[in-house]
Design a protein around this motif. Sequence first.
Motif, PDB file in Angstrom:
ATOM      1  N   PRO A  60       5.081  23.496 -56.319  1.00  0.00           N
ATOM      2  CA  PRO A  60       3.901  22.667 -56.586  1.00  0.00           C
ATOM      3  C   PRO A  60       3.071  23.268 -57.706  1.00  0.00           C
ATOM      4  O   PRO A  60       3.117  24.479 -57.954  1.00  0.00           O
ATOM      5  CB  PRO A  60       3.153  22.675 -55.254  1.00  0.00           C
ATOM      6  N   VAL A  61       2.328  22.428 -58.412  1.00  0.00           N
ATOM      7  CA  VAL A  61       1.550  22.877 -59.568  1.00  0.00           C
ATOM      8  C   VAL A  61       0.097  23.103 -59.169  1.00  0.00           C
ATOM      9  O   VAL A  61      -0.534  22.256 -58.529  1.00  0.00           O
ATOM     10  CB  VAL A  61       1.627  21.839 -60.706  1.00  0.00           C
ATOM     11  N   SER A  62      -0.416  24.249 -59.547  1.00  0.00           N
ATOM     12  CA  SER A  62      -1.816  24.562 -59.269  1.00  0.00           C
ATOM     13  C   SER A  62      -2.716  23.890 -60.305  1.00  0.00           C
ATOM     14  O   SER A  62      -2.410  23.880 -61.498  1.00  0.00           O
ATOM     15  CB  SER A  62      -2.027  26.079 -59.321  1.00  0.00           C
ATOM     16  N   THR A  63      -3.795  23.293 -59.828  1.00  0.00           N
ATOM     17  CA  THR A  63      -4.769  22.663 -60.724  1.00  0.00           C
ATOM     18  C   THR A  63      -6.164  23.153 -60.368  1.00  0.00           C
ATOM     19  O   THR A  63      -6.381  23.751 -59.310  1.00  0.00           O
ATOM     20  CB  THR A  63      -4.731  21.131 -60.583  1.00  0.00           C
ATOM     21  N   ALA A  64      -7.119  22.873 -61.228  1.00  0.00           N
ATOM     22  CA  ALA A  64      -8.501  23.276 -60.969  1.00  0.00           C
ATOM     23  C   ALA A  64      -9.033  22.597 -59.711  1.00  0.00           C
ATOM     24  O   ALA A  64      -9.812  23.182 -58.951  1.00  0.00           O
ATOM     25  CB  ALA A  64      -9.375  22.927 -62.169  1.00  0.00           C
ATOM     26  N   GLU A  65      -8.615  21.354 -59.500  1.00  0.00           N
ATOM     27  CA  GLU A  65      -9.076  20.613 -58.322  1.00  0.00           C
ATOM     28  C   GLU A  65      -8.334  21.041 -57.057  1.00  0.00           C
ATOM     29  O   GLU A  65      -8.861  20.929 -55.953  1.00  0.00           O
ATOM     30  CB  GLU A  65      -8.872  19.108 -58.533  1.00  0.00           C
ATOM     31  N   HIS A  66      -7.116  21.517 -57.217  1.00  0.00           N
ATOM     32  CA  HIS A  66      -6.286  21.883 -56.074  1.00  0.00           C
ATOM     33  C   HIS A  66      -5.581  23.206 -56.379  1.00  0.00           C
ATOM     34  O   HIS A  66      -4.374  23.249 -56.625  1.00  0.00           O
ATOM     35  CB  HIS A  66      -5.259  20.777 -55.800  1.00  0.00           C
ATOM     36  N   PRO A  67      -6.323  24.315 -56.348  1.00  0.00           N
ATOM     37  CA  PRO A  67      -5.722  25.607 -56.714  1.00  0.00           C
ATOM     38  C   PRO A  67      -4.740  26.115 -55.664  1.00  0.00           C
ATOM     39  O   PRO A  67      -4.922  25.893 -54.463  1.00  0.00           O
ATOM     40  CB  PRO A  67      -6.940  26.530 -56.830  1.00  0.00           C
ATOM     41  N   LEU A  68      -3.707  26.770 -56.149  1.00  0.00           N
ATOM     42  CA  LEU A  68      -2.705  27.375 -55.274  1.00  0.00           C
ATOM     43  C   LEU A  68      -2.613  28.863 -55.572  1.00  0.00           C
ATOM     44  O   LEU A  68      -2.844  29.303 -56.709  1.00  0.00           O
ATOM     45  CB  LEU A  68      -1.336  26.729 -55.504  1.00  0.00           C
ATOM     46  N   CYS A  69      -2.280  29.631 -54.574  1.00  0.00           N
ATOM     47  CA  CYS A  69      -2.063  31.065 -54.776  1.00  0.00           C
ATOM     48  C   CYS A  69      -0.862  31.240 -55.706  1.00  0.00           C
ATOM     49  O   CYS A  69       0.214  30.708 -55.434  1.00  0.00           O
ATOM     50  CB  CYS A  69      -1.802  31.745 -53.440  1.00  0.00           C
ATOM     51  N   PRO A  70      -1.005  31.970 -56.814  1.00  0.00           N
ATOM     52  CA  PRO A  70       0.110  32.121 -57.760  1.00  0.00           C
ATOM     53  C   PRO A  70       1.260  32.962 -57.213  1.00  0.00           C
ATOM     54  O   PRO A  70       2.364  32.912 -57.738  1.00  0.00           O
ATOM     55  CB  PRO A  70      -0.538  32.794 -58.970  1.00  0.00           C
ATOM     56  N   VAL A  71       0.995  33.714 -56.140  1.00  0.00           N
ATOM     57  CA  VAL A  71       2.041  34.563 -55.573  1.00  0.00           C
ATOM     58  C   VAL A  71       2.881  33.799 -54.555  1.00  0.00           C
ATOM     59  O   VAL A  71       4.104  33.808 -54.605  1.00  0.00           O
ATOM     60  CB  VAL A  71       1.437  35.825 -54.931  1.00  0.00           C
ATOM     61  N   CYS A  72       2.208  33.093 -53.621  1.00  0.00           N
ATOM     62  CA  CYS A  72       2.960  32.419 -52.562  1.00  0.00           C
ATOM     63  C   CYS A  72       2.968  30.899 -52.699  1.00  0.00           C
ATOM     64  O   CYS A  72       3.734  30.217 -52.012  1.00  0.00           O
ATOM     65  CB  CYS A  72       2.414  32.803 -51.187  1.00  0.00           C
TER      66      CYS A  72
END
Length: 323
Positions: free
Chosen positions: A268-280
């Motif tokens: 999945p892609v991390s966005t400013a509105e929906h941030p994701l942990c870059p590690v997991c």
Amino acid sequence: MNERTNTMNRTRLLKTAAEFALTAAIALSAIGELSASSGPVEATSASNANKPAVKANPLKSPVQGSIPVAFLVSEGAVIIDFCGPWEVFQDVSIPGRQNAPFRLYTVAATTAPIRASGGMKIIPDYTLENAPAPKVIVIPAQSEPTEAVLEWIRKATKNTDVTMSVCTGAFVLAKTGLLSGKAATTFHTAFNHFAVQFPDIHLKRGARFVEDGNLATAGGLSSGIDLALRVVERYYGREIAQKTAYVMEYQGQGWMNPDSNQIYAIAPVSTAEHPLCPVCGMDVDPATAPKSVYKGETYYFCTVGDKEIFDASPDKFASPDKS
């Protein structure tokens, strides 16, 4: 009712169920042949029409006696990672055979009680020093392995038919060096970390399980059930594996299709509105999550541990346009 009586009753129940399952399996096989299917009857769909089949790759089962299966556990061992395969192996029944096909036991650094995930208390059967030589090893997700544990895996694997990991147990197996230059998979939230930590291992994203020589790795959690059924199939054939799944009331068919985890192949892609942990790759709450700034961009983490992993090699985890 004592433990022996419980065991005998369970054995009778499983044999009765297995006999019924054999009849059902034969019927299903006949129907399957009529519909040109190599597996159990299932709904016709585009996703099933061209699904790949695993190679037979059989293992030699003993004429007599049971196949010893060692479950390597330590603090924090994830219950389904080892209990799922344990249930598979214990439910296998071979018509006309008196001995259980598999002999199951736990192995740990000591026989002191350990706490598995959720607080389950386990008293290991054997230590690294006195454990019987296994033909199958199951390595669940667990705490950081000691060098003694890694060395036990290395030595024992010289004579195993299958040494298998489940979920992030792949990290334990990878740390032995046995997976170097080979293909493997792990829990989908650990893909990024695994790829960074073990660049010499060919990580297969979207695989339910991966087999490479006598090593095998399963994806997360329930994937271990499928890999265990695959091991049963390699020893005793597809019909016995189907019977086992039937007895368990397990309807998953990933054990016949190692590429059935394709939903996890694309991160999945991390966005400013929906941030994701870059590690997991999991969801984070920017209001409370640990964070780091790298090349002008803020990254949020599920745990302090993930932040430490990122900070050690930020270029490995940063957004492509920021690295």
